[in-house]
Motif scaffolding. Sequence first.
Motif, short mmCIF file in Angstrom:
data_model
loop_
_atom_site.label_atom_id
_atom_site.label_comp_id
_atom_site.label_asym_id
_atom_site.label_seq_id
_atom_site.Cartn_x
_atom_site.Cartn_y
_atom_site.Cartn_z
N GLY A 219 0.80 -1.21 0.00
CA GLY A 219 0.00 0.00 0.00
C GLY A 219 0.84 1.26 0.00
O GLY A 219 0.40 2.30 -0.54
N LEU A 220 2.02 1.21 0.60
CA LEU A 220 2.86 2.41 0.69
C LEU A 220 3.87 2.49 -0.44
O LEU A 220 4.23 3.58 -0.89
N GLY A 221 4.35 1.33 -0.89
CA GLY A 221 5.40 1.32 -1.91
C GLY A 221 5.15 2.21 -3.09
O GLY A 221 6.05 2.95 -3.54
N PRO A 222 3.92 2.21 -3.66
CA PRO A 222 3.68 3.04 -4.86
C PRO A 222 3.86 4.53 -4.64
O PRO A 222 4.11 5.27 -5.60
N VAL A 223 3.69 5.03 -3.40
CA VAL A 223 3.79 6.48 -3.19
C VAL A 223 5.18 6.89 -2.72
O VAL A 223 5.47 8.09 -2.61
N LEU A 224 6.04 5.91 -2.42
CA LEU A 224 7.40 6.27 -2.01
C LEU A 224 8.20 6.71 -3.23
O LEU A 224 8.18 6.04 -4.26
N PRO A 225 8.92 7.81 -3.16
CA PRO A 225 9.72 8.26 -4.30
C PRO A 225 11.08 7.56 -4.33
O PRO A 225 11.87 7.70 -3.39
N PRO A 226 11.37 6.76 -5.34
CA PRO A 226 12.69 6.14 -5.41
C PRO A 226 13.78 7.19 -5.61
O PRO A 226 13.54 8.25 -6.20
N ARG A 227 14.97 6.88 -5.11
CA ARG A 227 16.10 7.78 -5.27
C ARG A 227 17.30 6.98 -5.71
O ARG A 227 17.38 5.77 -5.50
N ARG A 228 18.25 7.65 -6.32
CA ARG A 228 19.44 6.96 -6.84
C ARG A 228 20.36 6.55 -5.70
O ARG A 228 20.55 7.29 -4.74
N SER A 229 20.92 5.37 -5.86
CA SER A 229 21.93 4.93 -4.89
C SER A 229 23.22 5.70 -5.15
O SER A 229 23.71 5.75 -6.28
N PRO A 230 23.80 6.29 -4.09
CA PRO A 230 25.08 6.99 -4.28
C PRO A 230 26.21 6.04 -4.68
O PRO A 230 27.30 6.49 -5.03
N ALA A 231 25.95 4.73 -4.63
CA ALA A 231 26.99 3.78 -5.01
C ALA A 231 27.18 3.73 -6.53
O ALA A 231 28.17 3.16 -7.00
N TYR A 232 26.25 4.31 -7.30
CA TYR A 232 26.36 4.28 -8.75
C TYR A 232 26.47 5.71 -9.29
O TYR A 232 25.87 6.64 -8.74
N ARG A 233 27.21 5.84 -10.36
CA ARG A 233 27.32 7.13 -11.04
C ARG A 233 27.30 6.89 -12.54
O ARG A 233 27.59 5.79 -13.02
N SER A 234 26.96 7.93 -13.27
CA SER A 234 26.88 7.81 -14.72
C SER A 234 28.28 7.63 -15.31
O SER A 234 29.23 8.31 -14.92
#
Length: 798
Positions: free
Chosen positions: A243-258
Amino acid sequence: MHPRAALRAAGFPFATVHDLVPAEARVDLAAVDTAWEQAEEIRHDLLTRAFPAALAHIPDPSLRKLLSRARSAVGRHRPAHTAAPPPADEPATELHTRLTHWNDALAAAQQAQDRLDRRWEHVRASVRRRLHRAAADEALHEAALLLSPSFRAALTAYARAPFAPRPDRRTRALEQRITLYLQRLAAKNETHSFFGPVGHAVLAPGEPEAVQVVGTPGAGPPRVFSSPRVAEGLARAMAADPGLGPVLPPRRSPAYRSAGGNRLQHAFTGRKLTLSDGELRTWERSDGRVAARDHDEEPLRRLLDAGVLLAAPAVDPWCAEPLASLAHALLPLPDEPAVRRWRECVARFEAGIEEFARTGGDARAVALDDLEREYGRLTGEPPQRGGGRMYADRSVLFEERESTVSLRFGGALADALTEGLAPALTYWAAAACQRHAAQQRYAAEAFDALWPGRTDVPLLTYLVGLARAPRPLTLAPTPAEQWAHARVGEEPGEVVLDPREPAALAGAITGPVFSSVDVLIDASAPDRLAEGRLVLGEAHAGHLLSVFPTDHFARLADPEAALRRDRALIETLAAGGRRIGRLVGGRTTKIFPYPLPAPAVAVQLRPHLDPASAVPAADLRVRRTAEGVELLDQEGPLVLLPPVRPAEGADPFAALCLPAVESIPWGLGAVRPRVRVGRTIVQRAGRECPAPEELPRTRDAARMRAARAWMRRYGLPELVFVRVPGEPKPTLVDLGNPLSVDAFTGLLRTAADRVPGPVSVGVSEMLPGPDGLWLGAEGARLTCELRILATRPARPAE
């Protein structure tokens, strides 16, 4: 020395553990020891002088054979046959007299031991009765609840049950455990809540009064905090809630970079990941503001499964209130049923913590149990972890209280603190700089072998390379350590050095250094502090005056004072244009270092902080220099502070940090004599010695005999701190207390299961001893120490 210091004191009087043994029993034990020591002196003289002198003057084979038998008996601690010596044979006559003295002394020692053995069951029962009375103290129950809720339940049952004159095996084990807890609470091995409050002290050399004690020892009202892992566990449960997962805003993991185009690179392993166009769009839009339901479902799922994106609400690991941090993360979410449910859940936890803080006794245990069950229900994780262990988040909350006493040291005493620490700090700083030079040489050799022809490599490449270097780092004793060993040696007793002697090592100190130093004062009362002895405890390489919870209440009372102190430290270390950084580590317990003020730079190896507030380790490089290696960021060279907690074994960061000034022995042998420089004890007497193997094989009076024989064999005092393999902190062992000896035996059994081969223990004297404790009311003296920040600026030439 920075003028503001921390005052660390126990919350339980030392008498809590020391008075478990009746005073008359200690007198009887001392009498037995004296009798055995007198017999041992005669035995030593017989074996090393009297027998060789007599045998050298007696040609008669039959008499020589008789003397040989007598010598064998003395060697085995048995009475010797005393045949009449030949007339006019002075060595034989003297030997006859000494053998008579030996037989008499041995008989006297054995009689004293037999008298004590006959009374020992009565003594043991008396100690157990006193422990049973001490176990009824409600303060002990409250302390046990915070250390280990399960142990508190066993303690309560023990205290409420009638005293058992003949304990069963379970009762024996519980009494040993209670004894171990009491020594932690009264000997200041624990800093927590009201049984280890942290206060403050001020060094004010300009004030005429030697010492001012403001307030009385004790602890203020409770401040209860959630354990960091509670907020993290709830955040994971939120992310898994359909029920909560859909409204949580995903964010980038600092472990990855472009890495350009459709590719990402893992900052720590260097592994590259190619994204589809849909995945790349999802990655770019995941800025912590777009809800999961507004992303394409399939690319989002794949990125979450790969750990490229994070969905759980962010919890600030570097705040005192992680649960409040989680509540703050829920505020921007839409007002939907699942969001309201989790907001109410966090609010219930916060209300439960407040209820715990308001109540006492059994009501506290009920409030804690309710919180633990709720946490387990919501997360599916065990609410208790590391029960009873030090430096562990044992339950879902922990408590701190402000000390109600503070100190001001003025005049000669303030000067003595500065002058008294200088010789030891000079030695430790010289050894630290020499060790650092060896670490630099090792890093340079490894760099040249691993990356020939290169001038610099990424920091993460350097760390991985050093971990796989063909030759491990081995640190030989430094010239400073060899200097100390030559002056101190390894004979027991006290060695006195002139305060000017360690000054010869000052030339080895390169650049600015600092240390957090624990100092004790050995005095009989507060008005005798000015003439008391200073006793150095440990020196710590990290800035331990700027950590939670040590600095928490001081920061609340005067945040500017903490800021001025930390700025002064950074300015001292940054002299000569150095740039100072601090490596940000993970928070696995309540302890965490506070951020240092600018211009210090925060460097994070793993994604603990927001990228805007710390430089990722992936952006740093290590450069080969003429002297060794150095760390670089985009603005130039960067020198790291030594970590608050030193790494175990070889630390690949050591060459990139300032020299780590910490306490090291004055001497290289197994025996460490007490060392005094002026009025300061810079090293308490101690040694490494084999564990007493007899203890696990004996019980009751026989075990006590074995413990006292071990004490006499190595010249140990009755109260000692022992370091047993596998135990994180020293344990106070009272070799006059049968329950303490039993608990020590249990530690040795556990160590024997962990360590292959014979167990060795480190032993050091308790100093100040019971007569040197001055803080608190008469009969309720507390162990205490000052933790002082000491800095040494760079020499003018630098």
